[in-house]
Design an enzyme around this catalytic site. Structure first.
Site, PDB file in Angstrom:
ATOM      1  N   CYS A  65      42.096  50.206  60.042  1.00  0.00           N
ATOM      2  CA  CYS A  65      42.555  48.879  59.598  1.00  0.00           C
ATOM      3  C   CYS A  65      43.928  48.934  58.933  1.00  0.00           C
ATOM      4  O   CYS A  65      44.835  48.164  59.277  1.00  0.00           O
ATOM      5  CB  CYS A  65      41.523  48.238  58.687  1.00  0.00           C
ATOM      6  SG  CYS A  65      41.296  49.043  57.082  1.00  0.00           S
TER       7      CYS A  65
ATOM      8  N   HIS B   7      39.258  47.060  53.214  1.00  0.00           N
ATOM      9  CA  HIS B   7      39.583  46.577  54.562  1.00  0.00           C
ATOM     10  C   HIS B   7      40.743  45.603  54.484  1.00  0.00           C
ATOM     11  O   HIS B   7      40.906  44.883  53.499  1.00  0.00           O
ATOM     12  CB  HIS B   7      38.374  45.897  55.197  1.00  0.00           C
ATOM     13  CG  HIS B   7      38.539  45.653  56.665  1.00  0.00           C
ATOM     14  ND1 HIS B   7      38.418  46.651  57.603  1.00  0.00           N
ATOM     15  CD2 HIS B   7      38.858  44.528  57.359  1.00  0.00           C
ATOM     16  CE1 HIS B   7      38.630  46.155  58.811  1.00  0.00           C
ATOM     17  NE2 HIS B   7      38.906  44.869  58.685  1.00  0.00           N
TER      18      HIS B   7
ATOM     19  N   HIS C 241      42.642  42.252  63.099  1.00  0.00           N
ATOM     20  CA  HIS C 241      42.293  43.445  62.335  1.00  0.00           C
ATOM     21  C   HIS C 241      41.647  44.471  63.249  1.00  0.00           C
ATOM     22  O   HIS C 241      41.264  44.171  64.386  1.00  0.00           O
ATOM     23  CB  HIS C 241      41.377  43.104  61.157  1.00  0.00           C
ATOM     24  CG  HIS C 241      39.968  42.745  61.551  1.00  0.00           C
ATOM     25  ND1 HIS C 241      38.863  43.157  60.844  1.00  0.00           N
ATOM     26  CD2 HIS C 241      39.478  42.008  62.594  1.00  0.00           C
ATOM     27  CE1 HIS C 241      37.766  42.696  61.407  1.00  0.00           C
ATOM     28  NE2 HIS C 241      38.103  41.992  62.465  1.00  0.00           N
TER      29      HIS C 241
END
Length: 345
Positions: free
Chosen positions: A260, A308, A320
């Site tokens: 990520c 994240h 993402h």
């Protein structure tokens, strides 16, 4: 006259009958499900399995970000160590030049029948100890004293560089050990997640895939004025769009696979913006913005531990890299617990 009560004898037959009845009732309760704890646990539902897998992925991603941070620090220590070695080599060259110059003077003095104490430096197995262990400065002329002083200083500078290099070697060793620990954690979590997913049919493993837009053109309606050509946000978003469908690989920063924070770093690098490697550093790389004030290109972060990150593209959507079971994709912000946002351009 006091009445005497006779104690009643317990009936052995009655006790046996009651015990048998209790056992029978217990057995009946177990058989009919009245005794809950004695029942075997029900088989996990697909929803429970997916929740367990999601938790394992979150834990793996947290470990991944720690691994990325340790790796970044290890690489920095490696660069510093390399620079220290280079500088040490340069200082040694200068030291050798100075000693060679003193050697020429020593040879001339030897031919004349004497050797200045200052020049015995060249004959010593331990020149630094020789300089520190004698009253040399009191026995030489000012010109020779200055030359010896320069050599003394160069020797000490080299020793300081060596000391700094030893510190960097220790730091590098520690960071590499830390990386191995996090790598072991990541591998364990992902292995457990794969084992859990193997219990589900393929169509049960990612029910959110149909809701996640996979086409690069899907979210463009939400990109308003900030998509003007030439803006860094627009360039970063364009890069992320091109990478939709790329696999998630922990520790990867592209160009063909990403985790990520690796995707975010690569997207903004393509726009000429240098971002830190980890989520917990990226959130401090720009100006914090409220969720209600988000603009396309803002970095959006999730979970309490800031484990994240994605790139906001408008209309409540982001791009993402989710986890090893899902490629780079478009997803709603509401897919995960929102933790904050940062504007870097």
């Amino acid at each position: 006259m006091a009445a005497h009560r006779r104690s009643r004898k317990r009936s052995a037959g009655g006790h046996t009958a009651r015990t048998a009845a209790a056992i029978a009732l217990a057995g009946a309760a177990t058989a009919t499900g009245l005794d809950g704890p004695a029942l075997a646990e029900p088989q996990s539902t697909p929803e429970r399995v997916r929740a367990d897998v999601a938790q394992l992925y979150r834990e793996a991603e947290t470990a991944t970000e720690k691994y990325n941070g340790a790796k970044e620090k290890a690489e920095s220590a490696q660069r510093r160590l390399h620079d220290l070695h280079d500088e040490t080599a340069r200082r040694r060259d200068r030291l050798n030049d100075a000693r060679d110059a003193l050697g020429l003077v020593a040879a001339a003095q030897y031919r004349d029948g004497g050797l200045d104490p200052a020049l015995r430096l060249l004959l010593s197995e331990d020149p630094d100890g020789y300089l520190d262990g004698t009253a040399l400065a009191e026995r030489v002329g000012s010109r020779r004293q200055a030359e010896v002083g320069r050599v003394r200083g160069q020797l000490r500078e080299i020793e300081q560089l060596r000391g700094a290099a030893r510190v960097e070697v220790k730091a590098l060793t520690s960071r590499r050990a830390e990386m191995k620990r996090h790598q072991k954690t990541i591998t364990g979590k992902l292995t457990a997640a794969r084992r859990q997913l193997s219990r589900l049919a393929p169509e049960q493993r990612d029910p959110g895939a149909d809701r996640a837009a996979r086409s690069p053109s899907a979210p463009r309606d939400g990109l308003t004025a900030s998509r003007a050509p030439g803006t860094r946000a627009a360039e970063a978003i364009a890069y992320a769009h091109e990478k939709i469908g790329s696999p998630y690989v922990w520790g990867a920063t592209g160009p063909d696979a990403f985790d990520c924070s690796g995707l975010v770093q690569a997207a903004y690098r393509s726009a000429g913006v240098s971002l830190p490697r980890t989520t917990y550093a990226q959130i401090n790389a720009g100006r914090r913005v409220a969720r209600s004030a988000l603009l396309p290109g803002d970095l959006v972060f999730f979970y309490p531990g800031i484990s994240h990150v994605g790139i906001y593209i408008g209309d409540g959507q982001m791009i993402h890299a989710p986890n090893p079971s899902a490629p780079v994709r478009v997803a709603p912000l509401d897919a995960m617990p929102f933790a904050g946002a940062t504007r870097v351009s």
